[in-house]
Design a protein around this motif. Structure first.
Motif, PDB file in Angstrom:
ATOM      1  N   LEU A  79      -2.237   9.044  11.380  1.00  0.00           N
ATOM      2  CA  LEU A  79      -2.446   9.461   9.997  1.00  0.00           C
ATOM      3  C   LEU A  79      -1.611  10.700   9.712  1.00  0.00           C
ATOM      4  CD1 LEU A  79      -6.314   9.063   9.867  1.00  0.00           C
ATOM      5  CD2 LEU A  79      -4.613   7.537   8.865  1.00  0.00           C
ATOM      6  N   PRO A  80      -1.188  10.884   8.450  1.00  0.00           N
ATOM      7  CA  PRO A  80      -0.441  12.092   8.102  1.00  0.00           C
ATOM      8  C   PRO A  80      -1.270  13.348   8.401  1.00  0.00           C
ATOM      9  CG  PRO A  80      -0.304  10.476   6.351  1.00  0.00           C
ATOM     10  CD  PRO A  80      -1.312   9.959   7.348  1.00  0.00           C
ATOM     11  N   ALA A  81      -0.615  14.477   8.491  1.00  0.00           N
ATOM     12  CA  ALA A  81      -1.247  15.705   8.927  1.00  0.00           C
ATOM     13  C   ALA A  81      -2.214  16.317   7.923  1.00  0.00           C
ATOM     14  CB  ALA A  81      -0.176  16.735   9.282  1.00  0.00           C
ATOM     15  N   HIS A  82      -2.135  15.964   6.634  1.00  0.00           N
ATOM     16  CA  HIS A  82      -3.032  16.601   5.662  1.00  0.00           C
ATOM     17  C   HIS A  82      -4.386  15.896   5.633  1.00  0.00           C
ATOM     18  CE1 HIS A  82      -1.178  13.378   3.303  1.00  0.00           C
ATOM     19  NE2 HIS A  82      -2.205  13.448   2.510  1.00  0.00           N
ATOM     20  N   ARG A  83      -5.264  16.352   6.543  1.00  0.00           N
ATOM     21  CA  ARG A  83      -6.602  15.784   6.660  1.00  0.00           C
ATOM     22  C   ARG A  83      -7.616  16.902   6.457  1.00  0.00           C
ATOM     23  NH1 ARG A  83      -3.785  13.953  10.977  1.00  0.00           N
ATOM     24  NH2 ARG A  83      -4.834  15.396  12.374  1.00  0.00           N
ATOM     25  N   THR A  84      -8.844  16.528   6.103  1.00  0.00           N
ATOM     26  CA  THR A  84      -9.935  17.480   6.030  1.00  0.00           C
ATOM     27  C   THR A  84     -11.005  17.061   7.002  1.00  0.00           C
ATOM     28  OG1 THR A  84     -10.990  16.260   4.240  1.00  0.00           O
ATOM     29  CG2 THR A  84      -9.522  18.056   3.602  1.00  0.00           C
ATOM     30  N   PHE A  95       0.816  -1.210   0.000  1.00  0.00           N
ATOM     31  CA  PHE A  95       0.000   0.000   0.000  1.00  0.00           C
ATOM     32  C   PHE A  95       0.853   1.265   0.000  1.00  0.00           C
ATOM     33  CE2 PHE A  95      -3.817  -2.263   2.184  1.00  0.00           C
ATOM     34  CZ  PHE A  95      -4.140  -2.861   0.981  1.00  0.00           C
ATOM     35  N   ALA A  96       2.039   1.216   0.564  1.00  0.00           N
ATOM     36  CA  ALA A  96       2.935   2.374   0.606  1.00  0.00           C
ATOM     37  C   ALA A  96       3.714   2.547  -0.701  1.00  0.00           C
ATOM     38  CB  ALA A  96       3.914   2.243   1.778  1.00  0.00           C
ATOM     39  N   PRO A 117      -3.648   1.894   7.112  1.00  0.00           N
ATOM     40  CA  PRO A 117      -4.221   3.212   6.807  1.00  0.00           C
ATOM     41  C   PRO A 117      -3.161   4.316   6.679  1.00  0.00           C
ATOM     42  CG  PRO A 117      -5.495   2.147   8.513  1.00  0.00           C
ATOM     43  CD  PRO A 117      -4.255   1.318   8.308  1.00  0.00           C
ATOM     44  N   SER A 118      -2.146   4.255   7.496  1.00  0.00           N
ATOM     45  CA  SER A 118      -1.080   5.241   7.408  1.00  0.00           C
ATOM     46  C   SER A 118      -0.343   5.116   6.075  1.00  0.00           C
ATOM     47  CB  SER A 118      -0.109   5.070   8.577  1.00  0.00           C
ATOM     48  OG  SER A 118       0.888   6.044   8.533  1.00  0.00           O
ATOM     49  N   ALA A 119      -0.110   3.904   5.627  1.00  0.00           N
ATOM     50  CA  ALA A 119       0.544   3.673   4.333  1.00  0.00           C
ATOM     51  C   ALA A 119      -0.332   4.171   3.187  1.00  0.00           C
ATOM     52  CB  ALA A 119       0.854   2.185   4.159  1.00  0.00           C
ATOM     53  N   LEU A 120      -1.633   3.962   3.285  1.00  0.00           N
ATOM     54  CA  LEU A 120      -2.558   4.387   2.238  1.00  0.00           C
ATOM     55  C   LEU A 120      -2.732   5.901   2.216  1.00  0.00           C
ATOM     56  CD1 LEU A 120      -5.240   1.628   2.804  1.00  0.00           C
ATOM     57  CD2 LEU A 120      -3.903   1.936   0.701  1.00  0.00           C
ATOM     58  N   ALA A 121      -2.672   6.533   3.370  1.00  0.00           N
ATOM     59  CA  ALA A 121      -2.958   7.969   3.488  1.00  0.00           C
ATOM     60  C   ALA A 121      -2.020   8.830   2.652  1.00  0.00           C
ATOM     61  CB  ALA A 121      -2.914   8.387   4.951  1.00  0.00           C
ATOM     62  N   PRO A 129      -9.152  -0.363  10.281  1.00  0.00           N
ATOM     63  CA  PRO A 129      -9.087   0.566  11.413  1.00  0.00           C
ATOM     64  C   PRO A 129      -7.663   1.033  11.701  1.00  0.00           C
ATOM     65  CG  PRO A 129     -10.441  -1.332  11.957  1.00  0.00           C
ATOM     66  CD  PRO A 129      -9.766  -1.642  10.658  1.00  0.00           C
ATOM     67  N   VAL A 130      -7.545   2.315  11.997  1.00  0.00           N
ATOM     68  CA  VAL A 130      -6.246   2.950  12.183  1.00  0.00           C
ATOM     69  C   VAL A 130      -5.516   2.462  13.433  1.00  0.00           C
ATOM     70  CG1 VAL A 130      -7.121   4.977  13.410  1.00  0.00           C
ATOM     71  CG2 VAL A 130      -5.102   5.182  11.972  1.00  0.00           C
ATOM     72  N   LEU A 131      -6.238   2.003  14.443  1.00  0.00           N
ATOM     73  CA  LEU A 131      -5.585   1.539  15.665  1.00  0.00           C
ATOM     74  C   LEU A 131      -5.266   0.045  15.644  1.00  0.00           C
ATOM     75  CD1 LEU A 131      -7.622   3.539  18.335  1.00  0.00           C
ATOM     76  CD2 LEU A 131      -5.360   4.055  17.397  1.00  0.00           C
ATOM     77  N   VAL A 132      -5.597  -0.620  14.536  1.00  0.00           N
ATOM     78  CA  VAL A 132      -5.396  -2.065  14.435  1.00  0.00           C
ATOM     79  C   VAL A 132      -4.172  -2.418  13.588  1.00  0.00           C
ATOM     80  CG1 VAL A 132      -6.451  -4.218  13.605  1.00  0.00           C
ATOM     81  CG2 VAL A 132      -7.860  -2.514  14.780  1.00  0.00           C
ATOM     82  N   THR A 133      -3.871  -1.596  12.577  1.00  0.00           N
ATOM     83  CA  THR A 133      -2.816  -1.915  11.624  1.00  0.00           C
ATOM     84  C   THR A 133      -2.184  -0.634  11.083  1.00  0.00           C
ATOM     85  OG1 THR A 133      -2.362  -2.992   9.490  1.00  0.00           O
ATOM     86  CG2 THR A 133      -4.556  -2.098   9.781  1.00  0.00           C
TER      87      THR A 133
END
Length: 170
Positions: free
Chosen positions: A164-169, A96-97, A130-134, A123-127
């Motif tokens: 998660l990376p900082a660029h969120r909406t 994913f990254a 999500p950080s890799a995809l973000a 879920p972000v707290l499980v794996t």
């Protein structure tokens, strides 16, 4: 920039996040929706819709001779297509990254210029997936269930958006 690409994640399993959003958006006449199941460990979207899966996201990432259209499935819901997760892979976060994931998502978005592409992440707290995809998306929706998810995250006291990376909406 993948402005029509939105990743949806939650803090923990079972918070019921993405399918209802995809269904609601597809029900609007001026939207087509591609729902990408990016949770290979708990893939459920195609199963829920009773679709026969031969190829999925993981297959596309491992075989560069495949195109998104090779795995994209039409549904009985007008305006909604599914890209299933495919089989579980031990290195899915690394896949994913990868640059290949970015290229694949760009290709899907280019193929749906007037549509919405929803990336259903685990879920972000499980794996760490999500950080890799973000890193490939411009928008992230973090779903929390009222009266179930406490303010600081899970039992470890972790704040979910820290992962998660900082660029969120939103």
């Amino acid at each position: 920039s993948n402005a029509n690409l939105v990743m949806v994640t939650s803090t923990r399993e079972g918070e019921g996040k993405t399918f209802n959003l995809a269904f609601s958006l597809a029900a609007e006449r001026d939207h087509s929706v591609i729902l990408i199941d990016a949770d290979p460990a708990k893939s459920s979207v195609a199963q829920y819709l009773q679709l026969k899966v031969e190829l999925g996201l993981i297959d596309l990432l491992q075989d560069d001779t495949l195109a998104p259209e090779d795995a994209l499935l039409a549904t009985s819901i007008e305006g909604l297509s599914i890209l299933p997760a495919g089989r579980h892979h031990a290195l899915s976060a690394e896949l994913f990254a990868s640059d290949r994931m970015g290229a694949l998502l760009r290709a899907v978005c280019v193929g749906a210029p007037h549509g919405i592409v929803i990336l259903d992440a685990p879920p972000v707290l499980v794996t760490s997936e999500p950080s890799a995809l973000a890193r490939h998306v411009d928008q992230t929706v973090l779903v929390v269930e009222a009266d179930r998810t406490n303010r600081v995250g899970d039992h470890r006291g972790s704040e979910p958006d820290r992962h998660l990376p900082a660029h969120r909406t939103g």
